[in-house]
Design an enzyme around this catalytic site. Structure first.
Site: not given
Length: 296
Positions: A90, A92, A221, A230-231
């Site tokens: 993930c 972020n 997601e 969303c990183g």
């Protein structure tokens, strides 16, 4: 102590990266045993704290899943989606976790490693002279395109597009559209064909090209729904864009999402570095049921 009938008080933090929100649960000794039901309740804004995901911070040496990485990283990010399913990576979330570890004195500012289910990731957290809400950077590695190559994404409104399968530690299907509104309601999971292409689910990115080095993006997601940022999705969109355009040289990109902008730098060998805000917004304690869900 194993509390079978009582509740236990557990410290937590709430944070976000570009409005992608997380609950951080420090568990240095690996004593927590969180069930899916507990995670869902915590992530629900009506019954818990409310978040897109849960970040359990546990020392690698205390976590069987991460013990093999203990010689390279002190901390392991046990990431869970809001529906309780585990996540490998993930973008972020790892920046929020890194910020939390520095803010609470568990790590010193600068560069350090965090273990994830996708492997070791190196983060860079500036010292406090740069402000506690300054940007945090994470080295995301080199994206891969594992196939299949003929993916189709269909949204709830019935619109379909060809998608690019990109893995950045977790699987993504990226489509390019003329207008982000074309995606319609992304709270509903888009359908993906061929059926079975993603047996463990997939995050869907809907992107618009705003320029050679700038994209706009919306994301559904896996296990969460549409999130404000969303990183890994930003990295996947940049990777798909570069593949479509044939760009191979080093470059910097800006990705605009509903919750803010993320920056993706790509080196000459294709490795990606993700930079964006990571903010701890609250510290406190929550009470969780001790019905075998937490051993402490």
């Amino acid at each position: 102590m194993n509390t079978d009938t009582q509740t236990v008080s557990v410290p937590f933090a709430k944070g976000h990266g570009c409005a992608n929100s997380f609950i951080v649960l420090p568990d240095p000794h690996g004593r927590f045993r969180l069930t899916t039901a507990t995670i869902c309740s915590l992530a629900d804004p009506h019954t818990g704290v409310g978040a897109d995901g849960i970040l359990r911070a546990v020392r690698c040496a205390a976590e069987p899943e991460a013990a093999a990485m203990a010689d390279r990283a002190e901390w392991f990010m046990d990431y869970r989606n809001a529906d309780g399913t585990p996540g490998s990576m993930c973008g972020n979330g790892i920046r929020v976790l890194a910020r939390y570890l520095v803010d609470t004195g568990r790590c010193t500012p600068g560069s350090f490693a965090i273990a994830t289910r996708a492997g070791i990731r190196h983060v860079e957290v500036p010292d406090q002279s740069h402000g506690l809400q300054g940007p945090v950077t994470v080295a995301m590695g080199i994206p891969v395109f594992p196939g299949p190559d003929h993916i189709t994404v269909t949204t709830s409104g019935g619109k379909s597009w060809p998608a690019t399968h990109v893995d950045v530690g977790n699987p993504h299907a990226v489509v390019f559209v003329d207008d982000l509104a074309d995606a319609g309601d992304l709270s509903i999971p888009p359908a993906v064909e061929p059926v079975g292409a993603y047996p463990f689910g997939v995050t869907i990115g809907v992107a618009v090209v705003l320029g050679a080095d700038r994209l706009a993006l919306r994301v559904h997601e896996r296990g969460v729904g549409e999130t404000r940022s969303c990183g890994t999705g930003a990295c996947a969109a940049v990777a798909a864009h570069r593949r479509h355009t044939g760009q191979a040289e080093a470059a910097d990109y800006r990705v605009d999402l509903p919750g803010g902008s993320l920056h993706v730098s790509v080196t000459a060998d294709g490795a990606m570095v993700l930079t964006g805000p990571a903010v701890i917004t609250a510290l406190g304690a929550i009470r969780l049921p001790g019905t075998g869900q937490i051993a402490c």
